[in-house]
Design an enzyme around this catalytic site. Structure first.
Site, PDB file in Angstrom:
ATOM      1  N   TYR A  47       0.847  -1.196   0.000  1.00 27.94           N
ATOM      2  CA  TYR A  47       0.000   0.000   0.000  1.00 27.94           C
ATOM      3  C   TYR A  47       0.880   1.243   0.000  1.00 27.94           C
ATOM      4  O   TYR A  47       1.833   1.320   0.777  1.00 27.94           O
ATOM      5  CB  TYR A  47      -0.882  -0.010   1.256  1.00 27.94           C
ATOM      6  CG  TYR A  47      -1.801   1.182   1.384  1.00 27.94           C
ATOM      7  CD1 TYR A  47      -2.862   1.355   0.495  1.00 27.94           C
ATOM      8  CD2 TYR A  47      -1.616   2.132   2.383  1.00 27.94           C
ATOM      9  CE1 TYR A  47      -3.719   2.441   0.603  1.00 27.94           C
ATOM     10  CE2 TYR A  47      -2.469   3.229   2.501  1.00 27.94           C
ATOM     11  CZ  TYR A  47      -3.519   3.382   1.609  1.00 27.94           C
ATOM     12  OH  TYR A  47      -4.356   4.464   1.720  1.00 27.94           O
ATOM     13  N   ASP A 148       9.337   4.146  -0.502  1.00 24.77           N
ATOM     14  CA  ASP A 148       8.227   4.683   0.283  1.00 24.77           C
ATOM     15  C   ASP A 148       8.555   4.411   1.756  1.00 24.77           C
ATOM     16  O   ASP A 148       8.371   3.305   2.252  1.00 24.77           O
ATOM     17  CB  ASP A 148       6.917   3.999  -0.132  1.00 24.77           C
ATOM     18  CG  ASP A 148       5.739   4.447   0.732  1.00 24.77           C
ATOM     19  OD1 ASP A 148       5.959   5.192   1.709  1.00 24.77           O
ATOM     20  OD2 ASP A 148       4.602   4.033   0.421  1.00 24.77           O
ATOM     21  N   LYS A 176       3.393  10.388   8.001  1.00 21.02           N
ATOM     22  CA  LYS A 176       3.095   9.851   9.344  1.00 21.02           C
ATOM     23  C   LYS A 176       3.934  10.476  10.463  1.00 21.02           C
ATOM     24  O   LYS A 176       3.815  11.653  10.748  1.00 21.02           O
ATOM     25  CB  LYS A 176       3.229   8.335   9.324  1.00 21.02           C
ATOM     26  CG  LYS A 176       2.171   7.670   8.424  1.00 21.02           C
ATOM     27  CD  LYS A 176       2.053   6.188   8.702  1.00 21.02           C
ATOM     28  CE  LYS A 176       1.210   5.473   7.672  1.00 21.02           C
ATOM     29  NZ  LYS A 176      -0.196   5.391   7.967  1.00 21.02           N
TER      30      LYS A 176
HETATM   31  C1  LIG Z   1       3.694   2.704   3.198  1.00 22.56           C
HETATM   32  C2  LIG Z   1       2.633   3.754   3.135  1.00 22.56           C
HETATM   33  N1  LIG Z   1       2.699   4.706   2.184  1.00 22.56           N
HETATM   34  C3  LIG Z   1       1.784   5.682   2.094  1.00 22.56           C
HETATM   35  C4  LIG Z   1       0.729   5.743   2.967  1.00 22.56           C
HETATM   36  C5  LIG Z   1      -0.277   6.835   2.843  1.00 22.56           C
HETATM   37  O1  LIG Z   1      -0.154   7.739   3.887  1.00 22.56           O
HETATM   38  P1  LIG Z   1      -1.405   8.663   4.321  1.00 22.56           P
HETATM   39  O2  LIG Z   1      -2.379   7.781   5.000  1.00 22.56           O
HETATM   40  O3  LIG Z   1      -0.767   9.691   5.221  1.00 22.56           O
HETATM   41  O4  LIG Z   1      -1.945   9.268   3.085  1.00 22.56           O
HETATM   42  C6  LIG Z   1       0.612   4.783   3.980  1.00 22.56           C
HETATM   43  C7  LIG Z   1      -0.523   4.829   4.935  1.00 22.56           C
HETATM   44  O5  LIG Z   1      -0.832   3.911   5.654  1.00 22.56           O
HETATM   45  C8  LIG Z   1       1.582   3.758   4.064  1.00 22.56           C
HETATM   46  O6  LIG Z   1       1.504   2.803   5.005  1.00 22.56           O
END
Ligand SMILES: Cc1ncc(COP(=O)(O)O)c(C=O)c1O
Length: 339
Positions: A47, A148, A176
């Site tokens: 994700y 990421d 986060k």
């Molecule tokens: C690995 C990863 N990338 C991107 C995101 C997206 O972040 P946000 O929820 O702040 O949009 C998440 C959210 O859980 C994530 O776990």
């Protein structure tokens, strides 16, 4: 904030946004613009937020995902255009050969996005040498590599996976915990890639980007709270909880093992090691995992809303609290294994 992040992640330029989703959106756009190619390769089961480009094969139904050698790109949601699926190539985690073949077969791919530790299916760490191989293969094929680090960045070490595993991608996405509790996203990159923004070739936009509240909270979090001693404490706390939970798994013969890096960890309810999404889909015991999650919640240990997430320790957690978690897990193990 910019100076602190560029120091931590060894990439010279950074731009801010408001969420992890925006951070991966900016990263993918930069990759496409810089490479001049629309194709994106991503890992099956990962994700990266809720924008179209990455909502592909996030947790695909095993009946729809096709053969391992050539996974089908599956939409995570209604409303994802077929064109997005067509320009997204999916490969399994922890398999450098599959990545090499996919890039050889798909010369229209110019960008790769990867969560270097898979944290959407418990905790799946990269095999030794895997991230180095991903770096080498993407470089060989002229593909922009995005890590990421929305979940790992500033969490598992000051410089996240980049620091802990010593592998430097072209672009890093953050979100986060970086904001110290306020909404934030950030994208870091090389001089050449980030020049796409300063030269106005890539539009990187947002009303609240770099807003003073998030910047102040993030700066305080990263420079005054999350110092060397804090990361050492998170390492030590992570080891403590993993060790006591592993001991429970062994003593009660649970079909489970513990997995974690620094303050992130979990109990993986699987008899076989989970190394990618397919081994997760085949072996992971959702029933036991959900039961353990409910058991902790009912015992006053408030976990993440999603049962398939992992714990994230805070420097505020005391050893007593970590031991309490393990004690509740032991109760769970005793009850669930009782004849
Ligand atoms: C690995 C990863 N990338 C991107 C995101 C997206 O972040 P946000 O929820 O702040 O949009 C998440 C959210 O859980 C994530 O776990």
């Amino acid at each position: 904030m910019a100076e602190e992040l560029t120091r931590r992640f060894r990439l010279p330029k950074v731009r801010f946004s408001n969420s992890g989703t925006e951070a991966t959106l900016d990263a993918v756009r930069l990759g496409r613009a810089f490479s001049g190619k629309d194709g994106l390769v991503k890992i099956e089961g990962t994700y990266h937020g809720h924008h179209d480009a990455v909502m592909v094969s996030v947790k695909p139904n095993p009946g729809k995902m096709g053969p391992r050698a050539r996974p089908i790109s599956v939409a995570q949601s209604a409303g994802i255009p077929q064109a997005i699926l067509d320009m997204t190539v999916v490969v399994p985690f922890n398999d450098p050969d599959a990545l090499d073949s996919a890039l050889a077969e798909n010369p229209d791919v110019g960008t790769m996005i990867i969560e270097p530790i898979m944290l959407n299916i418990g905790v799946v760490v990269p095999k030794p040498g895997y991230l180095e191989a991903v770096r080498e293969i993407t470089r060989k094929h002229g593909v922009v590599l995005i890590f990421d680090e929305v979940k790992t960045g500033n969490v598992i070490a000051a410089g996240g996976v980049v620091e802990r595993y010593g592998v430097l991608p072209d672009v890093v996405s953050l979100g986060k915990a970086t904001g110290g509790g306020t909404p934030i996203g950030a994208v870091l990159g090389t001089e050449e890639i980030m020049a796409m923004i300063t030269d106005h070739r890539v539009a990187q936009l947002g009303t609240f980007n770099g807003n003073p509240l998030s910047m102040a909270a993030a700066e305080a979090c990263l420079t005054k709270v999350l110092d060397k001693a804090a990361y050492a404490r998170l390492d030590q706390a992570g080891e403590r909880i993993l060790k006591s939970c592993q001991e429970v798994c062994d003593r009660f013969g649970l079909p489970a093992y513990t997995a974690g890096v620094a303050g992130k960890g979990c109990i993986m309810f699987s008899e076989q090691p989970v190394v990618d999404y397919r081994s997760y889909a085949e072996h992971f015991r959702d029933d036991l995992n959900y039961l353990a999650w409910l058991y902790h919640m009912n015992s006053g240990v408030y976990m993440t809303p999603g049962a398939d997430e992992q714990w994230t320790l805070s420097i505020a957690h005391s050893d007593e609290e970590l031991d309490h978690y393990a004690a509740v897990f032991e109760e769970f193990a005793r009850e669930v294994t009782a004849a």
